[in-house]
Design an enzyme around this catalytic site. Structure first.
Site, PDB file in Angstrom:
ATOM      1  N   VAL A  28       0.833  -1.197   0.000  1.00  0.00           N
ATOM      2  CA  VAL A  28       0.000   0.000   0.000  1.00  0.00           C
ATOM      3  C   VAL A  28       0.872   1.254   0.000  1.00  0.00           C
ATOM      4  O   VAL A  28       1.870   1.329   0.716  1.00  0.00           O
ATOM      5  CB  VAL A  28      -0.912   0.008   1.250  1.00  0.00           C
ATOM      6  CG1 VAL A  28      -1.747   1.277   1.292  1.00  0.00           C
ATOM      7  CG2 VAL A  28      -1.783  -1.226   1.270  1.00  0.00           C
ATOM      8  N   ASP A  30       2.921   2.525  -2.107  1.00  0.00           N
ATOM      9  CA  ASP A  30       4.275   2.500  -2.672  1.00  0.00           C
ATOM     10  C   ASP A  30       4.369   3.329  -3.948  1.00  0.00           C
ATOM     11  O   ASP A  30       5.453   3.496  -4.491  1.00  0.00           O
ATOM     12  CB  ASP A  30       4.717   1.059  -2.967  1.00  0.00           C
ATOM     13  CG  ASP A  30       5.172   0.323  -1.713  1.00  0.00           C
ATOM     14  OD1 ASP A  30       5.445   1.002  -0.706  1.00  0.00           O
ATOM     15  OD2 ASP A  30       5.255  -0.916  -1.741  1.00  0.00           O
ATOM     16  N   ASP A 105      -2.855  -1.773 -13.203  1.00  0.00           N
ATOM     17  CA  ASP A 105      -2.505  -1.203 -11.897  1.00  0.00           C
ATOM     18  C   ASP A 105      -3.254  -1.986 -10.830  1.00  0.00           C
ATOM     19  O   ASP A 105      -4.477  -1.900 -10.731  1.00  0.00           O
ATOM     20  CB  ASP A 105      -2.893   0.278 -11.856  1.00  0.00           C
ATOM     21  CG  ASP A 105      -2.567   0.930 -10.519  1.00  0.00           C
ATOM     22  OD1 ASP A 105      -1.628   0.465  -9.851  1.00  0.00           O
ATOM     23  OD2 ASP A 105      -3.261   1.894 -10.146  1.00  0.00           O
ATOM     24  N   SER A 466     -34.638 -32.959  15.750  1.00  0.00           N
ATOM     25  CA  SER A 466     -35.778 -32.594  14.913  1.00  0.00           C
ATOM     26  C   SER A 466     -36.715 -33.769  14.662  1.00  0.00           C
ATOM     27  O   SER A 466     -37.869 -33.587  14.283  1.00  0.00           O
ATOM     28  CB  SER A 466     -35.296 -32.043  13.567  1.00  0.00           C
ATOM     29  OG  SER A 466     -34.575 -33.044  12.853  1.00  0.00           O
ATOM     30  N   SER A 536     -26.345 -33.015   8.226  1.00  0.00           N
ATOM     31  CA  SER A 536     -25.839 -32.451   6.952  1.00  0.00           C
ATOM     32  C   SER A 536     -26.116 -30.953   6.877  1.00  0.00           C
ATOM     33  O   SER A 536     -26.968 -30.510   6.100  1.00  0.00           O
ATOM     34  CB  SER A 536     -26.434 -33.179   5.749  1.00  0.00           C
ATOM     35  OG  SER A 536     -27.801 -33.442   5.882  1.00  0.00           O
TER      36      SER A 536
END
Length: 627
Positions: A28, A30, A105, A466, A536
């Protein structure tokens, strides 16, 4: 010479120029965007209105005082201008009297590493920027490693902001030596250190008068003269088919791009996946008939015969076939914020082909600081590793070292459609060459016919408590009483044997369901009605299980019981232990359950008994002739 003739001469000269694709990368701030902006400005590649807009934007958004802020030429997003950072990859085209250029860039922030990979994927050269005041940083290491993995063989080390250290030769030499030491294992063909000041143009478009001690080229001079053609000139012909163009019965053209090599009328070719030979009858380009086509050209090829070839396949030169395999080793750059889970199914996409695929093994992770190989069980965002990949169907490929276009791939999350990784193929796995499908004469259909039923997998999913196992048990009991051939795979029971080595981490849950699905597939192939009762929790694994089977052979049954009711029931006391912290990664408490979006059977259990719900399942199966 009239205007038209002058234009023709100009365009002919432009077409003869070589093209160099390069990117800027590094940490960052540079000066990557500033460097490219300065290069465009100094080569007079900006129109007057662009310069005027740059002057205006510099006053509004600029960070360079009264000077032009060249980052604004590249950072076009409002968020980039507000924050003073590069987020997305920005591409620019420019030309000089000697060469054409496409520059990418790339962002310096670690979180945008995936964008840097995008820019590097087609680049032939990388400009690695380093702030002269800070030296090499972690992103310098990471971007250099990725550039190497992506096949870039030429690097310019731009030691930028040299003006802020009084144009010090000592600092420049020290950074250059450190980088050469860093990069000695990365396989770059050339490393060219250049001291630069992007803000003031030192050694960018022309040599600087501030550094008489530097005798090397300016950046632009180096970019104009470096030879990158020899890196790809020996590659064999590869043509990735993207589209079969058949506007009439008399025309069947294979449209695509020449990935490498060249081809001419009358040349012999081979269809990669089938090995069938053919010959080029015609070559049609954007402007009409061509005698030959070379790397990078988009053309339509007509063959002498109607040999089968379609999207996902390649035409290749005889005698130099690509690999055809469903297992291979690869370098992998992981992009997703969710860590890599071995065994999870992704969509693997190459230049034109795609197939469901899984990462079967993480051989090691690469430490970006020293490039050491480290043992690991997963990859986090922006980490790099070496993996084994298994695809559901064989794909044609070259190794990435031999061909960047046909040796690369991306992995896509099959639920969100997000790109989660980029890969570079190292080599096919030898074990894949030794394993072949044995043709069997007794089929799934014939086995099921003997049992007077339709083979299928009934997949019961839901939270713990469940009632899915109870319902599955009752359904199997009813089917058995009717003379159906069944088997119930219960999630808890298989953990006593087949899956006893697995725990309850996300990684182990993925592998648990993968094994269950494979066993269920084999049992369905035997003609059975297979009942699977397993939490699952992840949609991705349930979808993978479905795709292992044929159409209509996977029946997802969601046992929908409110979480509060499951906690109240707590038949095995697991919720109580989870709330006390005695059980980690418990589904619904500290591990997620992804609710099925469109189950085949949705059993809402609130206010209804297990027997009634089992009857609903049986009725559904009978109505659709499963039993």
């Amino acid at each position: 010479m009239d205007m038209h003739a002058q234009l023709d001469t100009f365009f002919a000269a432009q077409e003869k120029k070589s093209l160099l694709r390069f990117l800027t990368c590094g940490s960052v701030d540079d000066g990557k965007s500033t460097l490219i902006g300065r290069l465009l400005y100094d080569t007079q590649m900006l129109f007057e209105d662009q310069v005027a807009a740059l002057e205006s934007d510099s006053r509004k958004h600029g960070a360079s005082g009264h000077d032009l802020d060249f980052t604004l030429l590249m950072d076009g997003l409002e968020a980039e201008r507000e924050q003073g950072i590069t987020i997305d990859v920005a591409y620019r085209f420019f030309t000089t009297t000697k060469r054409k250029f496409i520059v990418a860039d790339s962002p310096g922030h670690e979180q945008f590493t995936r964008n840097m990979v995008t820019g590097a994927s087609t680049a032939q050269l990388a400009i690695v920027l380093v702030d002269a005041r800070r030296g090499l940083l972690p992103q310098t290491h990471r971007h250099s490693l990725i550039a190497s993995l992506l096949g870039i063989r030429h690097v310019v080390l731009a030691v930028n902001k040299i003006d802020l250290v009084d144009y010090s030769e000592r600092i420049f030499s020290g950074i250059a030596a450190d980088y050469r030491s860093l990069a000695k294992e990365l396989g770059f063909a050339t490393i060219t250190p250049i001291p630069t000041s992007a803000r003031y143009g030192d050694n960018v478009a022309k040599r600087s008068r501030h550094m008489e001690w530097y005798s090397g080229p300016a950046l632009l001079q180096h970019l104009e003269t470096i030879d990158v053609v020899k890196d790809t000139e020996d590659q064999p012909f590869r043509f990735a088919i993207q589209y079969v163009n058949r506007p009439s019965a008399d025309f069947r053209g294979l449209a695509g791009t020449v990935s490498s090599g060249s081809i001419c009328e009358g040349s012999s070719v081979v269809v990669a996946k089938s090995g069938r030979p053919s010959r080029i009858k015609r070559i049609i380009g954007p402007r009409g008939e061509l005698v030959c086509a070379q790397e990078g050209q988009s053309v339509t090829l007509l063959l002498d015969d109607d040999v089968e070839a379609s999207r996902g396949n390649m035409l290749v030169a005889p005698g130099t076939p690509p690999h055809l395999a469903d297992q291979f080793a690869a370098n992998l750059v992981w992009f997703s914020e969710q860590p890599l889970l071995l065994g999870r199914s992704f969509l693997l996409r190459t230049e034109t082909d795609e197939s469901p695929a899984t990462i079967t093994d993480l051989k090691y992770r690469i430490n970006i600081n020293n490039f050491a190989q480290e043992a690991a069980k997963s990859l986090a965002i922006n980490e790099v590793g070496v993996v084994n990949v298994s695809t559901q169907t064989p794909i044609a490929f070259d190794t990435f070292q031999d061909n960047r276009a046909t040796g690369s791939f991306i992995l896509i999350n099959r639920i969100t459609n997000a790109t989660v990784a980029a890969g570079m193929i190292q080599h096919p796995l030898r074990r894949a060459e030794n394993i072949h499908w044995q043709e069997l004469h007794v089929t799934k259909a014939s086995r099921a016919r003997l049992k007077a039923q339709r083979a299928a997998v009934l997949w019961f999913t839901g939270l713990s408590g469940s009632g899915k196992s109870t319902i599955a048990n009752l359904v199997e009991k009813k089917l058995n009483a009717e003379g159906r051939h069944t088997y119930l795979l219960d999630g808890d029971n298989v953990r006593h044997g087949l899956n006893r080595d697995l725990g309850f981490t996300d990684q182990d849950r993925v592998e648990n369901i993968r094994r269950l699905a494979e066993v269920a597939k084999l049992m369905a192939d035997a003609g059975l009605l297979v009942l699977v009762s397993a939490i699952s929790p992840f949609e991705a694994e349930r979808r993978t299980a479905r795709e292992l089977l044929g159409d209509g052979e996977f029946v997802e049954i969601f046992v929908d019981t409110p979480f509060e009711e499951c906690v109240r029931r707590d038949p095995k006391g697991l919720y109580a232990k989870a709330f006390r912290g005695e059980i980690k990664n418990f589904t619904g408490v500290d591990s997620p359950y992804e609710v099925p979006g469109a189950p085949d059977i949705h059993l809402k259990s609130e206010g209804r008994g297990a027997s009634d719900l089992a009857i609903d399942v049986e009725d559904w199966l009978r109505e659709r002739c499963y039993c």
